[in-house]
Design an enzyme around this catalytic site. Structure first.
Site, short mmCIF file in Angstrom:
data_model
loop_
_atom_site.label_atom_id
_atom_site.label_comp_id
_atom_site.label_asym_id
_atom_site.label_seq_id
_atom_site.Cartn_x
_atom_site.Cartn_y
_atom_site.Cartn_z
N LYS A 146 38.84 2.56 51.44
CA LYS A 146 40.02 1.76 51.79
C LYS A 146 39.70 0.26 51.68
CE LYS A 146 41.82 5.32 54.92
NZ LYS A 146 42.51 5.57 56.21
N TYR B 223 51.23 8.29 51.56
CA TYR B 223 51.20 8.71 52.96
C TYR B 223 52.56 9.23 53.44
CZ TYR B 223 46.46 6.92 53.97
OH TYR B 223 45.10 6.72 54.02
N ASN C 139 39.60 2.55 59.00
CA ASN C 139 38.54 3.55 59.15
C ASN C 139 37.80 3.84 57.84
OD1 ASN C 139 40.56 5.04 57.97
ND2 ASN C 139 40.52 6.72 59.44
N HIS D 195 39.15 7.65 53.27
CA HIS D 195 40.12 8.74 53.42
C HIS D 195 39.59 9.98 52.71
CE1 HIS D 195 43.90 11.02 53.18
NE2 HIS D 195 43.54 11.28 51.94
N GLU E 281 47.43 14.81 46.45
CA GLU E 281 46.82 13.48 46.43
C GLU E 281 46.10 13.20 45.11
OE1 GLU E 281 44.43 13.24 49.98
OE2 GLU E 281 46.20 13.31 51.28
P1 CMP Z 1 43.50 8.93 56.80
O1 CMP Z 1 42.43 9.95 56.74
O2 CMP Z 1 43.64 8.02 55.64
O3 CMP Z 1 44.91 9.66 57.06
C1 CMP Z 1 45.99 9.02 57.69
C2 CMP Z 1 45.59 7.71 58.28
O4 CMP Z 1 46.45 7.22 59.26
C3 CMP Z 1 44.26 7.86 58.99
O5 CMP Z 1 43.22 8.04 58.08
C4 CMP Z 1 44.21 6.58 59.79
O6 CMP Z 1 43.78 5.48 59.01
C5 CMP Z 1 45.69 6.38 60.12
N1 CMP Z 1 45.98 6.79 61.50
C6 CMP Z 1 45.94 8.02 62.02
N2 CMP Z 1 46.28 8.00 63.33
C7 CMP Z 1 46.54 6.70 63.62
C8 CMP Z 1 46.94 6.03 64.80
N3 CMP Z 1 47.14 6.68 65.94
N4 CMP Z 1 47.10 4.69 64.73
C9 CMP Z 1 46.90 4.02 63.58
N5 CMP Z 1 46.52 4.62 62.42
C10 CMP Z 1 46.34 5.94 62.45
#
Ligand code: CMP
Length: 137
Positions: free
Chosen positions: A9, A49, A112, A115, A126
């Protein structure tokens, strides 16, 4: 053999951990079979998403994902979907195990670093969202 989509990311690109993320997958015998860098538009991030569109974090997540370049990868290996998710660690880095990518580099649940698809169905959606047949080997 199974395939999954992984994304370094914008925060991972900014923190210069593209190579480290790839190294962690490759060191566990996971192959990179497609790779490219893109800067997503807001609309492209929303499409990717779409499954989260009713969630309160959707707007901020798609702003973040379109804020800078991402590295998109198709990974291949036996049981690669759960194995890649184990290497990444829990979505929330506060809950991630020691030694995982998110524990080591992520700052919070939204930023984070990485993904990974969560099921064969989402991997299929995806991968096809970002890669055509000529772009994976
Ligand atoms: P990802 O694995 O990319 O899949 C969906 C993304 O949404 C996740 O990683 C996080 O980056 C984001 N995400 C999931 N839960 C939350 C939350 N409670 N608040 C903010 N971002 C979230």
């Amino acid at each position: 053999m199974e395939k999954t989509l992984s994304i370094v990311k914008p925060d991972g690109v900014e923190k210069n951990v593209i190579g480290e993320v790839i190294r962690r997958f490759e060191s566990k015998d996971i192959k990179v079979v497609g790779i490219k860098m893109v800067k997503l538009s807001k609309e492209q991030a929303e499409g990717f998403y779409a499954v989260h569109k009713e969630r309160p974090f959707f707007g901020s997540l798609t702003d973040f994902m379109s804020s800078g370049p991402c590295v998109l990868m198709v990974l291949e290996g036996e049981n690669v979907i759960p194995r890649a998710r184990k290497i990444m660690g829990a979505t929330n880095p506060e809950e991630a195990d020691n030694g995982t990518i998110r524990k080591d580099f992520a700052s919070d649940i939204e930023h984070n670093i990485v993904h990974g698809s969560d099921s064969p169905e989402s991997a299929d959606y995806e991968i096809n969202y970002f890669f055509n047949q000529l772009e994976t080997v």
